[in-house]
Design a protein around this motif. Structure first.
Motif, short mmCIF file in Angstrom:
data_model
loop_
_atom_site.label_atom_id
_atom_site.label_comp_id
_atom_site.label_asym_id
_atom_site.label_seq_id
_atom_site.Cartn_x
_atom_site.Cartn_y
_atom_site.Cartn_z
N GLN A 120 0.90 -1.20 -0.05
CA GLN A 120 0.03 0.05 0.08
C GLN A 120 0.84 1.11 -0.20
OE1 GLN A 120 -3.81 -0.28 2.57
NE2 GLN A 120 -3.04 -2.25 3.07
N LYS A 121 1.85 1.17 0.63
CA LYS A 121 2.96 2.44 0.64
C LYS A 121 3.32 2.63 -0.86
CE LYS A 121 4.11 2.54 5.60
NZ LYS A 121 3.58 3.92 5.76
N LEU A 122 3.47 1.51 -1.58
CA LEU A 122 4.10 1.60 -2.97
C LEU A 122 3.14 1.78 -3.86
CD1 LEU A 122 6.76 -1.31 -2.68
CD2 LEU A 122 7.25 1.12 -2.85
N GLY A 123 1.72 2.09 -3.58
CA GLY A 123 0.65 2.58 -4.29
C GLY A 123 -0.24 1.58 -4.83
N VAL A 124 -0.26 0.36 -4.11
CA VAL A 124 -1.23 -0.67 -4.47
C VAL A 124 -2.56 -0.46 -3.52
CG1 VAL A 124 -1.78 -3.03 -4.51
CG2 VAL A 124 0.76 -2.35 -5.07
N PRO A 125 -3.72 -0.31 -3.96
CA PRO A 125 -4.77 -0.24 -3.35
C PRO A 125 -5.07 -1.67 -2.31
CG PRO A 125 -5.29 -0.38 -5.57
CD PRO A 125 -3.94 -0.28 -5.35
N ALA A 126 -5.73 -1.53 -1.38
CA ALA A 126 -6.03 -2.50 -0.40
C ALA A 126 -6.95 -3.67 -1.05
CB ALA A 126 -6.39 -1.79 0.83
N ALA A 127 -7.90 -2.87 -1.98
CA ALA A 127 -8.77 -3.74 -2.50
C ALA A 127 -8.23 -4.68 -3.54
CB ALA A 127 -9.90 -3.04 -3.27
N ALA A 128 -6.84 -4.30 -3.93
CA ALA A 128 -6.28 -5.25 -4.83
C ALA A 128 -5.42 -6.18 -4.36
CB ALA A 128 -5.16 -4.46 -5.82
N ILE A 129 -5.17 -6.26 -3.05
CA ILE A 129 -4.43 -7.28 -2.16
C ILE A 129 -5.35 -8.40 -1.68
CG2 ILE A 129 -2.67 -7.39 -0.34
CD1 ILE A 129 -2.13 -4.60 -0.72
N GLU A 130 -5.04 -9.55 -1.73
CA GLU A 130 -5.80 -10.77 -1.39
C GLU A 130 -4.74 -11.79 -0.56
OE1 GLU A 130 -8.77 -14.04 -2.73
OE2 GLU A 130 -8.43 -12.43 -4.04
N PRO A 131 -5.05 -12.20 0.78
CA PRO A 131 -4.33 -13.15 1.45
C PRO A 131 -4.85 -14.43 0.50
CG PRO A 131 -5.35 -11.93 3.20
CD PRO A 131 -5.93 -11.63 1.67
N PHE A 132 -3.88 -15.82 0.59
CA PHE A 132 -4.27 -16.93 0.19
C PHE A 132 -3.69 -17.98 0.96
CE2 PHE A 132 -0.25 -16.69 -2.00
CZ PHE A 132 0.35 -17.87 -1.91
N GLY A 133 -4.34 -19.10 1.28
CA GLY A 133 -4.17 -20.11 2.31
C GLY A 133 -4.31 -20.01 3.55
N ASP A 134 -3.81 -20.77 4.48
CA ASP A 134 -3.91 -20.77 5.73
C ASP A 134 -2.73 -21.51 6.81
OD1 ASP A 134 -5.11 -19.94 8.06
OD2 ASP A 134 -6.10 -21.76 8.28
#
Length: 223
Positions: A120-134
């Motif tokens: 996010q500090k590098l300009g990627v919006p939170a909506a474009a970030i998704e965790p995967f796995g557990d």
């Protein structure tokens, strides 16, 4: 009579003169010494060539997602953000690896949170970030979880950047797990401590190279 029989033996069956054996041994020793001396004075040629043979790298291309695996906080999310800004993918996946004791105590940020903040500090919006796995424990578990995400979301190509020496093991593991379900691109990244043309001058580079060779052999034997 004995002398004639001895003389009549084929050359291949006659015992090699001791002087010839000594000359061959001396030539081998001299050759090894010259090679060792050359490697001592020109390590950049020998060791740089070894790195070039080991490292594999794919050119980033438009994809359905970019995956940030565990570790490499200093370079993996930075590369992912760069690919995102270049329009290569609209989604960045962050591996949900198992929390360390310090993370469970709240002393350190989790892997997902740390990577998300960097992105996010590098300009990627939170909506474009998704965790995967557990609670993913290793690279094979990450590859399996990423494959499940790809199948579930109909992804056809995923970019997974990693450091230079991990590329061979990671690319083999991902392609082994994915099969023909999706194309996997693994760009090679230089870590902050060393480059591919001077890795032997840095302790982290030496350890990283030898560890990845051992891990690669382990993965090929296990999986």
């Amino acid at each position: 009579m004995t002398a004639r029989l001895e003389t009549g033996k084929p050359a291949a069956l006659r015992p090699r003169p001791r002087s010839m054996t000594r000359r061959v041994a001396l030539a081998l020793v001299a050759g090894i010494a010259i090679l060792a001396l050359w490697a001592w004075h020109r390590p950049e040629t020998l060791l740089g060539g070894a790195a070039d043979l080991w490292i594999v790298s794919d050119e980033p291309a438009p994809a359905d997602a970019i995956a940030v695996l565990g570790g490499g906080l200093e370079y993996r999310p930075f590369a992912a953000a760069d690919y995102y800004r270049r329009g290569l993918a609209a989604k960045i996946l962050v591996s949900n690896i198992g929390a360390t004791p310090a993370e469970r105590l709240g002393v350190l940020r989790s892997h997902v949170l740390a990577n998300s903040e960097v992105l996010q500090k590098l300009g990627v919006p939170a909506a474009a970030i998704e965790p995967f796995g557990d609670h993913l424990s290793d690279t094979f578990a990450e590859a399996t979880a990423l494959h499940e995400w790809a199948v579930r979301n109909g992804a056809h190509r995923i970019i997974v950047p990693t450091d230079i020496f991990a590329t061979r093991r990671l690319r083999w593991t991902l392609r082994h797990v994915f099969g023909n379900d999706a194309a996997i691109l693994v760009p090679a990244l230089n870590p902050p401590d060393y480059l591919r043309d001077n890795w032997w001058k840095n302790e982290h580079g030496v350890i990283g190279f030898q560890n990845e060779v051992a891990k690669y052999l382990y993965y090929r034997l296990k999986y």
